[in-house]
Design a protein around this motif. Sequence first.
Motif, PDB file in Angstrom:
ATOM      1  N   ALA A  41       0.823  -1.204   0.000  1.00 43.12           N
ATOM      2  CA  ALA A  41       0.000   0.000   0.000  1.00 43.12           C
ATOM      3  C   ALA A  41       0.857   1.255   0.000  1.00 43.12           C
ATOM      4  N   ASP A  42       1.937   1.236   0.792  1.00 41.45           N
ATOM      5  CA  ASP A  42       2.810   2.410   0.859  1.00 41.45           C
ATOM      6  C   ASP A  42       3.536   2.656  -0.457  1.00 41.45           C
ATOM      7  N   ALA A  43       3.759   1.584  -1.232  1.00 43.51           N
ATOM      8  CA  ALA A  43       4.505   1.730  -2.484  1.00 43.51           C
ATOM      9  C   ALA A  43       3.640   2.221  -3.636  1.00 43.51           C
ATOM     10  N   LEU A  44       2.305   2.110  -3.525  1.00 42.59           N
ATOM     11  CA  LEU A  44       1.424   2.521  -4.617  1.00 42.59           C
ATOM     12  C   LEU A  44       1.477   4.038  -4.824  1.00 42.59           C
ATOM     13  N   ASP A  45       1.395   4.438  -6.072  1.00 44.71           N
ATOM     14  CA  ASP A  45       1.353   5.876  -6.349  1.00 44.71           C
ATOM     15  C   ASP A  45      -0.085   6.387  -6.233  1.00 44.71           C
ATOM     16  N   GLY A  46      -0.301   7.646  -6.552  1.00 41.23           N
ATOM     17  CA  GLY A  46      -1.613   8.248  -6.372  1.00 41.23           C
ATOM     18  C   GLY A  46      -2.695   7.626  -7.233  1.00 41.23           C
ATOM     19  N   ASP A  47      -2.307   6.982  -8.331  1.00 42.60           N
ATOM     20  CA  ASP A  47      -3.273   6.338  -9.225  1.00 42.60           C
ATOM     21  C   ASP A  47      -3.463   4.858  -8.914  1.00 42.60           C
ATOM     22  N   GLY A  48      -2.847   4.390  -7.825  1.00 43.17           N
ATOM     23  CA  GLY A  48      -2.988   2.984  -7.464  1.00 43.17           C
ATOM     24  C   GLY A  48      -2.091   2.044  -8.245  1.00 43.17           C
ATOM     25  N   HIS A  49      -1.012   2.576  -8.846  1.00 44.56           N
ATOM     26  CA  HIS A  49      -0.087   1.743  -9.608  1.00 44.56           C
ATOM     27  C   HIS A  49       1.188   1.502  -8.790  1.00 44.56           C
ATOM     28  N   LEU A  50       1.779   0.342  -8.987  1.00 48.02           N
ATOM     29  CA  LEU A  50       3.016   0.008  -8.286  1.00 48.02           C
ATOM     30  C   LEU A  50       4.204   0.390  -9.154  1.00 48.02           C
ATOM     31  N   PRO A  51       5.058   1.310  -8.713  1.00 45.41           N
ATOM     32  CA  PRO A  51       6.230   1.682  -9.510  1.00 45.41           C
ATOM     33  C   PRO A  51       7.148   0.492  -9.758  1.00 45.41           C
ATOM     34  N   ALA A  52       7.782   0.482 -10.912  1.00 41.08           N
ATOM     35  CA  ALA A  52       8.658  -0.636 -11.269  1.00 41.08           C
ATOM     36  C   ALA A  52       9.849  -0.754 -10.336  1.00 41.08           C
ATOM     37  N   ASP A  53      10.262   0.354  -9.739  1.00 39.98           N
ATOM     38  CA  ASP A  53      11.446   0.329  -8.873  1.00 39.98           C
ATOM     39  C   ASP A  53      11.094   0.135  -7.395  1.00 39.98           C
ATOM     40  N   ALA A  54       9.846  -0.204  -7.092  1.00 37.89           N
ATOM     41  CA  ALA A  54       9.474  -0.444  -5.689  1.00 37.89           C
ATOM     42  C   ALA A  54      10.311  -1.580  -5.124  1.00 37.89           C
ATOM     43  N   ASP A  55      10.850  -1.382  -3.920  1.00 33.75           N
ATOM     44  CA  ASP A  55      11.873  -2.303  -3.408  1.00 33.75           C
ATOM     45  C   ASP A  55      11.468  -3.016  -2.120  1.00 33.75           C
ATOM     46  N   GLY A  56      10.269  -2.808  -1.627  1.00 34.27           N
ATOM     47  CA  GLY A  56       9.874  -3.416  -0.359  1.00 34.27           C
ATOM     48  C   GLY A  56       9.768  -4.923  -0.460  1.00 34.27           C
ATOM     49  N   ARG A  57      10.235  -5.622   0.558  1.00 35.37           N
ATOM     50  CA  ARG A  57      10.145  -7.076   0.568  1.00 35.37           C
ATOM     51  C   ARG A  57      10.203  -7.589   2.001  1.00 35.37           C
ATOM     52  N   ILE A  58       9.755  -8.823   2.163  1.00 43.96           N
ATOM     53  CA  ILE A  58       9.765  -9.485   3.467  1.00 43.96           C
ATOM     54  C   ILE A  58      10.484 -10.814   3.332  1.00 43.96           C
ATOM     55  N   ILE A  59      11.377 -11.087   4.259  1.00 38.70           N
ATOM     56  CA  ILE A  59      12.066 -12.371   4.309  1.00 38.70           C
ATOM     57  C   ILE A  59      11.522 -13.140   5.510  1.00 38.70           C
ATOM     58  N   TRP A  66       9.937 -12.856  10.825  1.00 40.97           N
ATOM     59  CA  TRP A  66      10.143 -12.304   9.498  1.00 40.97           C
ATOM     60  C   TRP A  66      10.905 -10.993   9.628  1.00 40.97           C
ATOM     61  N   THR A  67      11.479 -10.560   8.520  1.00 40.70           N
ATOM     62  CA  THR A  67      12.237  -9.318   8.464  1.00 40.70           C
ATOM     63  C   THR A  67      11.694  -8.466   7.327  1.00 40.70           C
ATOM     64  N   VAL A  68      11.413  -7.212   7.631  1.00 41.33           N
ATOM     65  CA  VAL A  68      10.881  -6.275   6.636  1.00 41.33           C
ATOM     66  C   VAL A  68      12.037  -5.445   6.101  1.00 41.33           C
ATOM     67  N   LEU A  69      12.192  -5.425   4.780  1.00 40.37           N
ATOM     68  CA  LEU A  69      13.236  -4.627   4.138  1.00 40.37           C
ATOM     69  C   LEU A  69      12.581  -3.624   3.197  1.00 40.37           C
ATOM     70  N   ASN A  70      13.052  -2.402   3.243  1.00 42.13           N
ATOM     71  CA  ASN A  70      12.552  -1.364   2.342  1.00 42.13           C
ATOM     72  C   ASN A  70      13.690  -0.410   2.055  1.00 42.13           C
ATOM     73  N   ALA A  71      14.256  -0.549   0.833  1.00 40.96           N
ATOM     74  CA  ALA A  71      15.448   0.220   0.460  1.00 40.96           C
ATOM     75  C   ALA A  71      16.553  -0.045   1.480  1.00 40.96           C
ATOM     76  N   PRO A  72      17.132   0.997   2.143  1.00 41.02           N
ATOM     77  CA  PRO A  72      18.234   0.699   3.070  1.00 41.02           C
ATOM     78  C   PRO A  72      17.769   0.251   4.446  1.00 41.02           C
ATOM     79  N   ASP A  73      16.473   0.347   4.738  1.00 43.83           N
ATOM     80  CA  ASP A  73      15.982   0.100   6.089  1.00 43.83           C
ATOM     81  C   ASP A  73      15.593  -1.364   6.288  1.00 43.83           C
ATOM     82  N   ALA A  74      15.696  -1.816   7.542  1.00 41.65           N
ATOM     83  CA  ALA A  74      15.318  -3.188   7.887  1.00 41.65           C
ATOM     84  C   ALA A  74      14.679  -3.190   9.263  1.00 41.65           C
TER      85      ALA A  74
END
Length: 459
Positions: A41-59, A66-74
């Motif tokens: 949800a945080d990665a969606l743009d104003g039109d509800g589209h997911l940018p191609a460079d969105a980097d959020g992931r969960i391990i 589990w571990t939440v990763l988003n760009a440099p943050d963990a």
Amino acid sequence: MDTAAEVVVAVPAGDDAGARTADLYDWQAAMATADGLRLFADALDGDGHLPADADGRIICEHHEDWTVLNAPDAELVSAKHREPSSGAWTTIKQLVDKGGLAHLFGRWLALDEKPNVRLVTCAALAPGDPRKLAKVTALLRDQATGCELDAPTVTLVNEVAMGFAKELLLYRDGLPKEWQAPAEATAKTCVVSDAHGQKVCSFLAVLFIDDRRPHREVTEHAAPSMYMQPILDKLDRRDVPASAVWEAVLQLFRVRMRAQGPVPDGALPLVLVTSSSSGGATSAFEVRRALLPRTIDVHDIAIAIRTALANPLGYMPLAVPAQLSKLSIKMARGGCADTSISRAERLRSDFKRYWRERGDGVPGSAADRYAMERTFLRVADEATSEVRTATGTWGSPFWIALASHLDRLRETGSLDGLDNELALGGICELAARCEVWFSPRFDVKGEIARLRAERTAKP
């Protein structure tokens, strides 16, 4: 390794015990799914589209549940379900031990104190020390942003931090040597140094306690509206049941919690992997490769959501028929109504009785039956070709198409004296023998065993 995300991915985990908990409780997978949807949800743009460079992931099951990763943050997340009969978290000792904060603290130290940490639980914090702890975490975060703390607040922070440090020292298990009190130490004799207090303050400044998650008994019913409906609102897709889309994403996390996700190169062996003389490059490469089956990124979630939006019926929970027979389970998987299933079971029974009365021992009757079954299979094959779809369930259209085909055969006299109902019962008999399907093929015996186990487990 400068960022928290780089450290978390590169450093091997100390244990993998959390996977056993995930096998026992679907709750953990559901709570990880909620976090994944938050990233999406945080990665969606104003039109509800997911940018191609969105980097959020969960391990999943790496360092913590589990571990939440988003760009440099963990962020390391420990999920602790607490039964209603156990009540709220009433002491700091409980939170350190049963609440997993000691383990979180140990992993935070091992990862150069870089990630944030979070406790996810369905039990509230009781008045007193537990709520003071949560308050202090917020105060320390405010201080880190430049807010000045007055003297009474500083006293409260020091009191809670020293009490928390004492419980860590007395916990001992798995923590570094400097965080283990002597074996003979007690709560009265344990000495907490200023260095211990300062380190705990650094830890509490990055600790979040999320104590408002639903209990496992209600998660199945509450989670779709709590966690998926806001996504559908943002995508302007209120026409699809949230429960169907929730199930699609939850399936991703169920698989990854068991480290069984897909790997791009499958089981192909590693060859020509360059490494330094110390083996560090190879080790880091292997750690990252091992994490692939455990990882879900926001693009995986987007694919699951799109698939469910295109095919919501494929993810709707099945209505379990009263009779757990192969025929009823297959028709239920195909989306047939309970009335159709009951009728099919009766027609199958009528057909079997018809052949018993006709007598299989009569010369020629076996050949007649084989010829009739070939006709039934041709009818089923033609009806399947008409109604089968790549997505969705097609059992009900198939059931109707069978009747139409049999009507036409009846008019041409091809049913050897059988009426349409008995002929439909013959097709149901073939379905019970797994020669005719109302949906894509699946493990019918396994599904029956699972449903029987669920019924046995219910009080």
